[in-house]
Design a protein around this motif. Structure first.
Motif, PDB file in Angstrom:
ATOM      1  N   PRO A  50       2.584 -59.752  53.534  1.00  0.00           N
ATOM      2  CA  PRO A  50       2.491 -58.749  55.216  1.00  0.00           C
ATOM      3  C   PRO A  50       2.439 -57.906  54.090  1.00  0.00           C
ATOM      4  N   LEU A  51       3.109 -57.145  53.186  1.00  0.00           N
ATOM      5  CA  LEU A  51       2.546 -56.063  52.802  1.00  0.00           C
ATOM      6  C   LEU A  51       2.019 -55.962  52.144  1.00  0.00           C
ATOM      7  N   ALA A  52       1.105 -56.179  51.141  1.00  0.00           N
ATOM      8  CA  ALA A  52       0.251 -56.524  50.685  1.00  0.00           C
ATOM      9  C   ALA A  52      -1.122 -56.317  51.098  1.00  0.00           C
ATOM     10  N   ALA A  53      -0.871 -57.254  52.358  1.00  0.00           N
ATOM     11  CA  ALA A  53      -2.218 -57.332  53.620  1.00  0.00           C
ATOM     12  C   ALA A  53      -1.681 -55.666  54.488  1.00  0.00           C
ATOM     13  N   TYR A  54      -0.901 -55.035  54.866  1.00  0.00           N
ATOM     14  CA  TYR A  54      -1.145 -53.645  55.403  1.00  0.00           C
ATOM     15  C   TYR A  54      -1.383 -52.650  54.382  1.00  0.00           C
ATOM     16  N   ALA A  55      -1.094 -53.136  52.979  1.00  0.00           N
ATOM     17  CA  ALA A  55      -2.393 -51.291  52.192  1.00  0.00           C
ATOM     18  C   ALA A  55      -3.737 -52.181  52.705  1.00  0.00           C
ATOM     19  N   ALA A  56      -3.747 -53.822  52.652  1.00  0.00           N
ATOM     20  CA  ALA A  56      -5.547 -54.092  52.776  1.00  0.00           C
ATOM     21  C   ALA A  56      -5.259 -53.530  53.976  1.00  0.00           C
ATOM     22  N   LEU A  57      -5.071 -52.883  55.361  1.00  0.00           N
ATOM     23  CA  LEU A  57      -5.850 -52.522  55.970  1.00  0.00           C
ATOM     24  C   LEU A  57      -5.679 -51.034  56.367  1.00  0.00           C
ATOM     25  N   VAL A  58      -5.032 -50.349  55.350  1.00  0.00           N
ATOM     26  CA  VAL A  58      -5.000 -48.557  55.069  1.00  0.00           C
ATOM     27  C   VAL A  58      -5.653 -49.187  54.388  1.00  0.00           C
ATOM     28  N   ALA A  59      -6.253 -49.870  53.158  1.00  0.00           N
ATOM     29  CA  ALA A  59      -7.771 -49.887  52.696  1.00  0.00           C
ATOM     30  C   ALA A  59      -8.980 -49.227  53.910  1.00  0.00           C
ATOM     31  N   THR A  74     -10.779 -49.053  45.500  1.00  0.00           N
ATOM     32  CA  THR A  74     -10.302 -47.662  45.497  1.00  0.00           C
ATOM     33  C   THR A  74     -10.244 -47.369  44.289  1.00  0.00           C
ATOM     34  N   GLY A  75     -10.398 -47.839  42.883  1.00  0.00           N
ATOM     35  CA  GLY A  75     -10.284 -46.766  41.689  1.00  0.00           C
ATOM     36  C   GLY A  75      -8.152 -47.257  41.275  1.00  0.00           C
ATOM     37  N   ILE A  76      -7.802 -47.990  42.267  1.00  0.00           N
ATOM     38  CA  ILE A  76      -5.773 -47.501  41.821  1.00  0.00           C
ATOM     39  C   ILE A  76      -5.834 -48.994  41.723  1.00  0.00           C
ATOM     40  N   LEU A 130      -0.026 -50.126  46.799  1.00  0.00           N
ATOM     41  CA  LEU A 130       0.767 -50.182  47.545  1.00  0.00           C
ATOM     42  C   LEU A 130       1.952 -49.524  47.607  1.00  0.00           C
ATOM     43  N   ARG A 131       2.341 -49.188  47.036  1.00  0.00           N
ATOM     44  CA  ARG A 131       2.930 -47.590  46.576  1.00  0.00           C
ATOM     45  C   ARG A 131       3.285 -46.971  48.025  1.00  0.00           C
ATOM     46  N   GLU A 132       1.945 -46.212  47.182  1.00  0.00           N
ATOM     47  CA  GLU A 132       1.142 -44.601  47.767  1.00  0.00           C
ATOM     48  C   GLU A 132       0.540 -45.520  49.477  1.00  0.00           C
ATOM     49  N   ALA A 133       0.111 -46.386  49.484  1.00  0.00           N
ATOM     50  CA  ALA A 133      -0.521 -47.235  50.793  1.00  0.00           C
ATOM     51  C   ALA A 133       0.962 -46.746  51.918  1.00  0.00           C
ATOM     52  N   VAL A 134       2.045 -47.284  51.499  1.00  0.00           N
ATOM     53  CA  VAL A 134       2.659 -48.240  51.757  1.00  0.00           C
ATOM     54  C   VAL A 134       4.120 -47.587  52.043  1.00  0.00           C
ATOM     55  N   PHE A 135       4.809 -47.744  50.502  1.00  0.00           N
ATOM     56  CA  PHE A 135       6.386 -47.889  50.480  1.00  0.00           C
ATOM     57  C   PHE A 135       7.149 -46.154  50.786  1.00  0.00           C
ATOM     58  N   GLU A 136       5.820 -45.393  50.139  1.00  0.00           N
ATOM     59  CA  GLU A 136       6.406 -44.442  49.697  1.00  0.00           C
ATOM     60  C   GLU A 136       5.950 -42.950  51.485  1.00  0.00           C
ATOM     61  N   PRO A 137       5.265 -43.525  52.163  1.00  0.00           N
ATOM     62  CA  PRO A 137       4.567 -43.277  53.525  1.00  0.00           C
ATOM     63  C   PRO A 137       5.672 -43.746  54.168  1.00  0.00           C
ATOM     64  N   LEU A 138       6.643 -44.469  54.213  1.00  0.00           N
ATOM     65  CA  LEU A 138       7.979 -45.260  54.818  1.00  0.00           C
ATOM     66  C   LEU A 138       9.333 -45.142  54.623  1.00  0.00           C
ATOM     67  N   GLY A 139       9.628 -44.906  53.333  1.00  0.00           N
ATOM     68  CA  GLY A 139      10.231 -43.770  52.621  1.00  0.00           C
ATOM     69  C   GLY A 139      11.116 -45.555  51.820  1.00  0.00           C
ATOM     70  N   MET A 140      10.642 -46.439  51.898  1.00  0.00           N
ATOM     71  CA  MET A 140      11.082 -47.489  51.224  1.00  0.00           C
ATOM     72  C   MET A 140      10.976 -47.329  50.016  1.00  0.00           C
TER      73      MET A 140
END
Length: 273
Positions: A45-54, A116-118, A124-134
């Motif tokens: 689900p975490l990886a999927a959330y990053a895909a949806l951010v992309a 994305t070139g990343i 995943l860290r930049e798109a999900v973990f950092e913004p949510l404070g994880m």
């Protein structure tokens, strides 16, 4: 919440859990909530959330080609790409069967990285973990987006709050993620056998009328989430207005099949009392 104390009877050395209301507040917690546990498939689900951010950033489209011929990003997210469970080979035509696939999520990670070139763990860290404070959550540099995440109950409680009241994604995108993709497809739910309607959204398993299942008998059909073979789960029940995260240090097995549903039913009963 008194229901969380049922974890004391689980045959595990360490376990932690939290219940998160729809408004993001923590209704209760138990155990070492700052301890890092391997997530296994709760990584998905975490990886999927990053895909949806992309997707929302315009880096990818859900219906663009990805993976086997005829498959798309949407197919990869919904386990309908036709890729085998743990091998990068085609076992079915895209869209014809719900074939739960770790390989599909690995291909998805590669696709997002190329678009994305990343590197995917960094994205995943930049798109999900950092913004949510994880801050205690990570995917190793060479880790699989399907199963190699590590996190804490505290961090996953933040993600559970995000799933219920999105800040990183448009609410309509999350609604699409929790809506069945390719309804009516059958397939095997790992650990629980063949399901005639093995319903899945975009990286999220949807309970619907599945039986047997790892959630509770009182869980609403709209309940969605994921469990992992490392003894972990995350569910969100929109009808109950709450989510629950539980992490343990014993691999999934008969103990979890026996313990998790009554635990969930007790949590839901206490929430509705």
């Amino acid at each position: 919440m008194q229901s969380l104390a049922m974890i004391e009877n689980w045959p595990v050395t360490n376990a932690a859990a939290a219940v998160v209301r729809a408004d993001g507040t923590v209704a209760g917690s138990y155990g070492p909530t700052a301890r890092r546990f391997p997530l296994a498939s709760v990584t998905k689900p975490l990886a999927a959330y990053a895909a949806l951010v992309a997707y929302e950033e315009g880096a990818v489209e859900l219906d663009e080609p990805a993976g086997p011929e005829g498959a798309t990003v949407r197919h990869l997210l919904a386990h309908t790409s036709g890729l085998a469970f743990d091998e990068h080979r085609v076992a079915n035509a895209p869209g014809t069967r719900r074939l739960y696939s770790n390989a599909g999520f690995e291909v998805l990670g590669e696709h997002i990285a190329k678009a994305t070139g990343i590197a995917f763990p960094d994205y995943l860290r930049e798109a999900v973990f950092e913004p949510l404070g994880m801050a205690a959550t990570s995917l190793p540099e060479d880790g699989s987006p399907a199963r190699d995440g590590v996190s804490t109950v505290d961090d996953l409680a933040r993600f559970a709050a995000e799933l219920q009241a999105p800040r990183l994604l448009d609410a309509r995108t999350v609604l699409e993620a929790m809506t069945v993709v390719h309804p009516g497809l059958s397939g095997v739910l790992p650990g629980y056998g063949f399901q005639k309607n093995n319903d899945w959204g975009l990286g999220l398993e949807i309970r619907d009328a599945k039986s047997p299942h790892w959630t509770g008998a009182s869980s609403s059909p709209r309940t969605f989430g994921h469990f992992g073979q490392s003894g972990t789960f995350l569910w969100v029940d929109p009808d109950a207005g709450a989510a629950c995260v539980a992490l343990a240090d014993r691999d999934f097995g008969p103990w979890a099949v026996a313990a998790w549903p009554p635990f969930t039913d007790a949590v839901l009963a206490e929430l509705s009392a």
